[in-house]
Design a protein around this motif. Structure first.
Motif, PDB file in Angstrom:
ATOM      1  N   VAL A   1      -3.324   2.358  -3.459  1.00  0.00           N
ATOM      2  CA  VAL A   1      -3.295   3.672  -2.804  1.00  0.00           C
ATOM      3  C   VAL A   1      -4.467   3.739  -1.839  1.00  0.00           C
ATOM      4  O   VAL A   1      -5.595   3.415  -2.227  1.00  0.00           O
ATOM      5  CB  VAL A   1      -3.398   4.813  -3.847  1.00  0.00           C
ATOM      6  N   GLU A   2      -4.222   4.132  -0.603  1.00  0.00           N
ATOM      7  CA  GLU A   2      -5.307   4.165   0.378  1.00  0.00           C
ATOM      8  C   GLU A   2      -5.164   5.301   1.378  1.00  0.00           C
ATOM      9  O   GLU A   2      -4.067   5.708   1.719  1.00  0.00           O
ATOM     10  CB  GLU A   2      -5.383   2.843   1.169  1.00  0.00           C
TER      11      GLU A   2
ATOM     12  N   SER B   1       0.829  -1.208   0.000  1.00  0.00           N
ATOM     13  CA  SER B   1       0.000   0.000   0.000  1.00  0.00           C
ATOM     14  C   SER B   1       0.864   1.258   0.000  1.00  0.00           C
ATOM     15  O   SER B   1       1.973   1.270   0.540  1.00  0.00           O
ATOM     16  CB  SER B   1      -0.953   0.017   1.193  1.00  0.00           C
ATOM     17  N   LEU B   2       0.324   2.300  -0.634  1.00  0.00           N
ATOM     18  CA  LEU B   2       0.885   3.647  -0.546  1.00  0.00           C
ATOM     19  C   LEU B   2      -0.104   4.444   0.278  1.00  0.00           C
ATOM     20  O   LEU B   2      -1.274   4.564  -0.115  1.00  0.00           O
ATOM     21  CB  LEU B   2       1.028   4.286  -1.940  1.00  0.00           C
ATOM     22  N   ILE B   3       0.341   4.911   1.439  1.00  0.00           N
ATOM     23  CA  ILE B   3      -0.576   5.676   2.268  1.00  0.00           C
ATOM     24  C   ILE B   3      -0.018   7.074   2.499  1.00  0.00           C
ATOM     25  O   ILE B   3       1.180   7.318   2.329  1.00  0.00           O
ATOM     26  CB  ILE B   3      -0.884   4.963   3.617  1.00  0.00           C
ATOM     27  N   GLY B   4      -0.907   7.980   2.869  1.00  0.00           N
ATOM     28  CA  GLY B   4      -0.502   9.369   3.077  1.00  0.00           C
ATOM     29  C   GLY B   4      -1.686  10.279   2.821  1.00  0.00           C
ATOM     30  O   GLY B   4      -2.702   9.852   2.286  1.00  0.00           O
TER      31      GLY B   4
ATOM     32  N   GLU C   1      -7.369   4.128  -4.344  1.00  0.00           N
ATOM     33  CA  GLU C   1      -8.425   4.324  -3.337  1.00  0.00           C
ATOM     34  C   GLU C   1      -9.689   3.513  -3.620  1.00  0.00           C
ATOM     35  O   GLU C   1     -10.778   4.082  -3.743  1.00  0.00           O
ATOM     36  CB  GLU C   1      -8.760   5.816  -3.203  1.00  0.00           C
ATOM     37  N   PRO C   2      -9.547   2.191  -3.686  1.00  0.00           N
ATOM     38  CA  PRO C   2     -10.723   1.373  -3.998  1.00  0.00           C
ATOM     39  C   PRO C   2     -11.823   1.461  -2.948  1.00  0.00           C
ATOM     40  O   PRO C   2     -12.978   1.184  -3.265  1.00  0.00           O
ATOM     41  CB  PRO C   2     -10.153  -0.053  -4.077  1.00  0.00           C
ATOM     42  N   SER C   3     -11.504   1.860  -1.729  1.00  0.00           N
ATOM     43  CA  SER C   3     -12.530   1.890  -0.672  1.00  0.00           C
ATOM     44  C   SER C   3     -13.226   3.239  -0.569  1.00  0.00           C
ATOM     45  O   SER C   3     -14.191   3.391   0.186  1.00  0.00           O
ATOM     46  CB  SER C   3     -11.892   1.550   0.683  1.00  0.00           C
ATOM     47  N   GLU C   4     -12.761   4.225  -1.347  1.00  0.00           N
ATOM     48  CA  GLU C   4     -13.236   5.588  -1.151  1.00  0.00           C
ATOM     49  C   GLU C   4     -14.743   5.733  -1.410  1.00  0.00           C
ATOM     50  O   GLU C   4     -15.253   5.316  -2.445  1.00  0.00           O
ATOM     51  CB  GLU C   4     -12.488   6.538  -2.078  1.00  0.00           C
TER      52      GLU C   4
ATOM     53  N   GLY D   1       1.177  12.594  -3.203  1.00  0.00           N
ATOM     54  CA  GLY D   1       1.871  12.102  -4.400  1.00  0.00           C
ATOM     55  C   GLY D   1       1.595  10.651  -4.744  1.00  0.00           C
ATOM     56  O   GLY D   1       2.242  10.084  -5.627  1.00  0.00           O
ATOM     57  N   LYS D   2       0.623  10.050  -4.088  1.00  0.00           N
ATOM     58  CA  LYS D   2       0.349   8.616  -4.305  1.00  0.00           C
ATOM     59  C   LYS D   2      -0.210   8.363  -5.709  1.00  0.00           C
ATOM     60  O   LYS D   2       0.245   7.478  -6.427  1.00  0.00           O
ATOM     61  CB  LYS D   2      -0.635   8.109  -3.231  1.00  0.00           C
ATOM     62  N   THR D   3      -1.216   9.141  -6.081  1.00  0.00           N
ATOM     63  CA  THR D   3      -1.815   8.982  -7.408  1.00  0.00           C
ATOM     64  C   THR D   3      -0.786   9.288  -8.500  1.00  0.00           C
ATOM     65  O   THR D   3      -0.708   8.581  -9.514  1.00  0.00           O
ATOM     66  CB  THR D   3      -3.030   9.929  -7.553  1.00  0.00           C
ATOM     67  N   THR D   4       0.004  10.316  -8.272  1.00  0.00           N
ATOM     68  CA  THR D   4       1.046  10.677  -9.245  1.00  0.00           C
ATOM     69  C   THR D   4       2.026   9.525  -9.434  1.00  0.00           C
ATOM     70  O   THR D   4       2.500   9.275 -10.549  1.00  0.00           O
ATOM     71  CB  THR D   4       1.770  11.954  -8.772  1.00  0.00           C
ATOM     72  N   THR D   5       2.304   8.793  -8.352  1.00  0.00           N
ATOM     73  CA  THR D   5       3.202   7.639  -8.453  1.00  0.00           C
ATOM     74  C   THR D   5       2.590   6.562  -9.356  1.00  0.00           C
ATOM     75  O   THR D   5       3.266   6.029 -10.237  1.00  0.00           O
ATOM     76  CB  THR D   5       3.500   7.082  -7.044  1.00  0.00           C
TER      77      THR D   5
END
Ligand code: ATP
Length: 234
Positions: free
Chosen positions: A190-191, A36-39, A160-163, A44-48
């Protein structure tokens, strides 16, 4: 060779025009891992994810997949190597039916058939003839995931699948991600939902202001819970 990461990102820098948003990101995903990428928002998670997929081209650094350089490939060629991206906005086709949404992406060998998608998510069969725009948020997320599985990817990138989903739907999405991992798929997620991320992921990278500032393994999450909460609090 054994021990080689499936995905390796080294010294990734990314730009939107003059704005420098990723500053030397290093990360990897091992075969079969959920990472997971959290923050916080804007870290910058989506950009990654966009940089990895080649959707954002104004970036520098090394990106390898299965040991091969993919940093110079256009995004459709990145996808053809076995990466699949489900963007935050879910990217389903609102005017087409569920069935058409499922059948539009080309099926590749090893990829999910429509029948397989219906078995995994019976609600999609029930809604087969409904337009995508009439689905609930959770149904749209399910559809967005199974659509990209048509190509039989090795690595799934989920933004962000849970968003915005009700807790029971979040659980259903979580069960599917866990099942995909059991089937050998690797996932980069990404979460912002820490509970969801820590249930699923083997490792977490913490993003702050376009940098990876921490890495936490599953077994260290209980001891690092307070730090993780602090990274995500606004
Ligand atoms: P979020 O959950 O909000 O998507 P994030 O961690 O994924 O957060 P990014 O979307 O990667 O963050 O954004 C990183 C930085 O880049 C932010 O400062 C954001 O404002 C900026 N940014 C994102 N998209 C663009 C764009 N299209 N043009 C200019 N700046 C952008």
């Amino acid at each position: 060779p054994p021990g080689t990461p499936l995905l390796q990102v080294r010294d990734l820098n990314a730009y939107y025009g003059q704005s420098h948003v990723l500053h030397g990101v290093n990360l990897h995903v091992n075969p079969g891992e959920v990472v997971s990428l959290i923050g916080r928002n804007g870290a910058g998670k989506t950009t990654t994810l966009k940089s990895i997929m080649g959707v954002l081209r104004s970036r520098t650094g090394q990106i390898t997949f299965g040991g091969q350089d993919i940093a110079r490939l256009p995004s459709h060629k990145v996808a053809a190597r076995g990466l699949a991206w489900v963007p935050e906005e879910r990217a389903i086709l609102g005017t087409l039916s569920v069935k058409e949404n499922l059948e539009l992406p080309p099926a590749r060998s090893g990829g999910w058939t429509t029948e397989r998608a219906y078995e995994a998510f019976p609600v999609l069969r029930e809604r087969g003839h409904h337009p995508g725009s009439k689905l609930s948020g959770g149904e749209q997320q399910m559809l967005a995931i199974v659509r990209v599985l048509r190509s039989g990817p090795k690595l799934l990138l989920l933004d962000e699948p849970s968003e915005g989903l009700a807790p029971v739907i979040v659980q259903a999405i979580g069960r599917i991600i866990a099942e995909l991992q059991r089937e050998g798929l690797s996932v980069l997620l990404v979460e912002q939902n820490l509970k969801f991320a820590t249930r699923l992921a083997d490792r977490h990278y913490v993003f702050v202001d376009g940098e990876v500032v921490d890495e936490v393994r599953r077994e260290d999450v209980p001891a690092r819970q307070a730090d993780l909460l602090r990274y995500l609090s606004v």
